[in-house]
Design a protein around this motif. Structure first.
Motif, short mmCIF file in Angstrom:
data_model
loop_
_atom_site.label_atom_id
_atom_site.label_comp_id
_atom_site.label_asym_id
_atom_site.label_seq_id
_atom_site.Cartn_x
_atom_site.Cartn_y
_atom_site.Cartn_z
N VAL A 192 0.84 -1.21 0.00
CA VAL A 192 0.00 0.00 0.00
C VAL A 192 0.86 1.25 0.00
O VAL A 192 0.44 2.33 -0.40
CB VAL A 192 -0.93 0.00 1.25
CG1 VAL A 192 -1.70 1.29 1.38
CG2 VAL A 192 -1.87 -1.20 1.20
N ALA B 255 3.31 4.33 -0.61
CA ALA B 255 3.55 5.17 -1.80
C ALA B 255 4.98 5.01 -2.30
O ALA B 255 5.29 5.30 -3.44
CB ALA B 255 3.29 6.62 -1.43
N ARG C 40 1.75 -19.80 5.62
CA ARG C 40 0.96 -20.15 6.80
C ARG C 40 1.18 -19.11 7.89
O ARG C 40 2.16 -18.39 7.91
CB ARG C 40 1.27 -21.54 7.32
CG ARG C 40 2.51 -21.73 8.15
CD ARG C 40 2.56 -23.20 8.64
NE ARG C 40 3.82 -23.55 9.21
CZ ARG C 40 4.11 -23.37 10.51
NH1 ARG C 40 3.23 -22.80 11.30
NH2 ARG C 40 5.29 -23.73 10.98
N VAL D 141 2.04 -18.22 11.59
CA VAL D 141 2.78 -18.80 12.72
C VAL D 141 2.06 -18.35 14.00
O VAL D 141 1.92 -17.16 14.28
CB VAL D 141 4.24 -18.30 12.74
CG1 VAL D 141 4.97 -18.80 13.97
CG2 VAL D 141 4.97 -18.73 11.45
N SER E 127 7.44 -9.70 11.11
CA SER E 127 5.98 -9.82 11.02
C SER E 127 5.27 -8.48 11.14
O SER E 127 4.05 -8.41 11.23
CB SER E 127 5.46 -10.79 12.08
OG SER E 127 5.81 -10.31 13.38
N GLY F 75 9.05 2.06 6.34
CA GLY F 75 9.56 0.72 6.04
C GLY F 75 10.21 0.59 4.68
O GLY F 75 11.19 -0.14 4.51
C1 LIG Z 1 -0.83 4.36 3.59
C2 LIG Z 1 0.63 4.04 3.83
C3 LIG Z 1 1.60 4.70 3.08
C4 LIG Z 1 2.94 4.44 3.30
N1 LIG Z 1 3.90 5.07 2.53
C5 LIG Z 1 5.21 4.84 2.77
C6 LIG Z 1 6.21 5.51 2.00
O1 LIG Z 1 5.89 6.28 1.09
N2 LIG Z 1 7.52 5.28 2.31
C7 LIG Z 1 7.89 4.42 3.32
O2 LIG Z 1 9.09 4.26 3.57
N3 LIG Z 1 6.95 3.73 4.05
C8 LIG Z 1 5.63 3.94 3.80
N4 LIG Z 1 4.68 3.30 4.54
C9 LIG Z 1 5.13 2.40 5.64
C10 LIG Z 1 5.48 1.02 5.11
O3 LIG Z 1 4.41 0.56 4.32
C11 LIG Z 1 5.71 0.05 6.28
O4 LIG Z 1 6.64 0.58 7.19
C12 LIG Z 1 6.27 -1.26 5.74
O5 LIG Z 1 5.41 -1.77 4.77
C13 LIG Z 1 6.47 -2.32 6.82
O6 LIG Z 1 6.94 -3.48 6.13
P1 LIG Z 1 7.04 -4.88 6.88
O7 LIG Z 1 7.60 -5.84 5.88
O8 LIG Z 1 7.78 -4.69 8.17
O9 LIG Z 1 5.55 -5.21 7.28
P2 LIG Z 1 4.33 -5.75 6.39
O10 LIG Z 1 4.38 -5.24 5.01
O11 LIG Z 1 3.11 -5.49 7.22
O12 LIG Z 1 4.57 -7.33 6.32
C14 LIG Z 1 4.39 -8.14 7.46
C15 LIG Z 1 4.35 -9.58 6.96
O13 LIG Z 1 4.32 -10.45 8.08
C16 LIG Z 1 3.30 -11.41 7.87
N5 LIG Z 1 2.86 -11.87 9.18
C17 LIG Z 1 2.46 -11.11 10.23
N6 LIG Z 1 2.19 -11.89 11.29
C18 LIG Z 1 2.43 -13.19 10.88
C19 LIG Z 1 2.33 -14.46 11.51
N7 LIG Z 1 1.93 -14.57 12.79
N8 LIG Z 1 2.66 -15.57 10.81
C20 LIG Z 1 3.07 -15.47 9.51
N9 LIG Z 1 3.19 -14.29 8.86
C21 LIG Z 1 2.86 -13.17 9.54
C22 LIG Z 1 2.24 -10.68 7.07
O14 LIG Z 1 1.40 -11.60 6.40
C23 LIG Z 1 3.13 -9.89 6.10
O15 LIG Z 1 3.53 -10.70 5.02
C24 LIG Z 1 3.32 3.51 4.31
C25 LIG Z 1 2.35 2.84 5.05
C26 LIG Z 1 1.00 3.11 4.82
C27 LIG Z 1 -0.04 2.38 5.63
#
Ligand SMILES: Cc1cc2nc3c(=O)[nH]c(=O)nc-3n(C[C@H](O)[C@H](O)[C@H](O)COP(=O)(O)OP(=O)(O)OC[C@H]3O[C@@H](n4cnc5c(N)ncnc54)[C@H](O)[C@@H]3O)c2cc1C
Ligand SMILES: CC(C)CC(=O)C(=O)O
Length: 324
Positions: free
Chosen positions: A46, A48, A160, A162, A179, A299
């Motif tokens: 999601v 940008a 799956r 966890v 996660s 992120g």
């Molecule tokens: C509207 C919006 C706009 C944004 N724009 C920007 C931007 O322009 N620039 C920027 O730097 N950041 C931006 N961000 C922030 C960025 O999207 C997040 O910081 C980043 O996506 C986090 O990545 P992640 O991989 O840590 O988490 P996520 O993308 O949430 O991935 C987590 C993963 O863990 C998995 N998971 C969770 N719990 C479990 C479990 N118990 N067992 C198995 N799998 C599990 C989920 O299925 C998923 O695959 C934005 C966020 C939003 C909401």
């Protein structure tokens, strides 16, 4: 030497990047990504993709180090001719005069003069501004590119949820937790909470600069513009709020009047995994567990710097186990 077996929980940008960085750091490692959801259905998709620290209050020197690594990574990705990444320039307009230290990683930084502010300001609260160039990295095509490299390196993927980290103990030597907001339940971290963000994707090819102020943002991607943005802490509701959508659209049209002619493509809501600091560490209690989560609104910006440091922590644990 027996290949270390590594599990990475999560397939957002931090999970996939950490898994790939581990493969590159420890070539004989057998890495498995275990995730409930995959791109394009993660929070990462999601985003940008603006490269700029946002809603992340971590130590600014760490943020700068991680962001620089990501920028270098994006330049490598762009050099291959991949879509979904490019430099972009624009305006960062604020209500208070404050020049953030992270601006040092941006290009063509120009603090706007009073004269320039008079031309750019669209609201009485627009008191201070900076023009600079940064990059965008569209997450979905990038995660696809990384996943293809991961699989080509012999990586495995398991879909799956966890329920308990201990489930993975017997099959893996090291576990990496990427996660995101899922860490609240998975590792009982009450320090992580959602910051709800609602956005609109529009088409408006004539808009060539990003525009960010305290409340709204219009950010460029290859063929769309992402309009934001809301930042509602501890809000879990991921349904699109039409009234908020109208406010986001109107608010951005005040800042960038050309957006009046934009064609609305889609609406999205997701939850930023917010935390006082990014948790990037070896879990002192659980030993064989490395955390890399809690990146808030940054992120994408921080991902590759964090992935490299996560891989270094995993290498430490693998080396320690080899001595046992
Ligand atoms: C509207 C919006 C706009 C944004 N724009 C920007 C931007 O322009 N620039 C920027 O730097 N950041 C931006 N961000 C922030 C960025 O999207 C997040 O910081 C980043 O996506 C986090 O990545 P992640 O991989 O840590 O988490 P996520 O993308 O949430 O991935 C987590 C993963 O863990 C998995 N998971 C969770 N719990 C479990 C479990 N118990 N067992 C198995 N799998 C599990 C989920 O299925 C998923 O695959 C934005 C966020 C939003 C909401
Ligand atoms: C960079 C911001 C303007 C966008 C963002 O990171 C967010 O909405 O979380």
């Amino acid at each position: 030497m027996v290949s270390p077996k590594i599990a990475v929980i999560g397939a957002g940008i931090n999970g996939v990047s950490s898994a790939l960085a581990i493969q590159e750091k420890i070539p004989n490692a057998e890495v498995t990504i275990i995730s409930e959801k995959f791109s394009p259905n993660t929070t990462s998709d999601v985003a940008a993709g603006l490269i700029e620290p946002y809603l992340c209050d971590d130590d600014v020197n760490k943020i700068i180090r991680w962001t620089k690594a990501t920028i270098h990574r994006i330049q490598e990705y762009m050099a291959e001719g991949n879509d979904g990444a490019e430099e972009m320039s624009g305006y960062w307009i604020q209500s208070v005069k404050e020049v953030p230290k992270w601006l040092e990683v941006m290009k063509n930084v120009n603090v706007l003069s009073e004269q320039e502010m008079k031309q750019i300001a669209k609201r009485p609260e627009h008191k201070f501004g900076v023009f600079y160039s940064t990059w965008y990295l569209e997450p979905t095509p990038y995660i696809k590119w990384e996943t293809e490299k991961f699989l080509k390196n012999g990586g495995r993927i398991v879909q799956r949820k966890v329920e308990n980290i201990r489930e993975l103990d017997k099959d893996f030597d090291v576990i990496v937790n990427c996660s995101g907001l899922g860490s609240k339940k998975l590792v009982g971290d009450n320090g992580i909470y959602p910051t709800r963000g609602q956005i609109i994707k529009v088409s408006c090819p004539k808009v060539k600069h990003f525009f960010l102020d305290d409340q709204y943002y219009a950010l460029l991607n290859d063929s769309t513009i992402t309009l934001g943005g809301t930042k509602d802490q501890h809000q879990w509701d991921v349904t699109v709020n039409p009234k908020l959508a109208q406010k986001i659209f109107e608010g951005n049209c005040v800042n960038v009047p050309s957006l009046r002619s934009a064609r609305i493509l889609s609406h999205h809501v997701d939850l930023r995994p917010s935390r006082a600091t990014v948790r990037l560490e070896i879990d002192s209690k659980l030993g064989k567990l490395v955390h890399n989560y809690g990146h808030g609104g940054s992120g994408i910006t921080l991902h590759w710097g964090c992935a490299l440091e996560c891989a270094a922590l995993v290498e430490q644990l693998v080396a320690k186990r080899a001595k046992l």
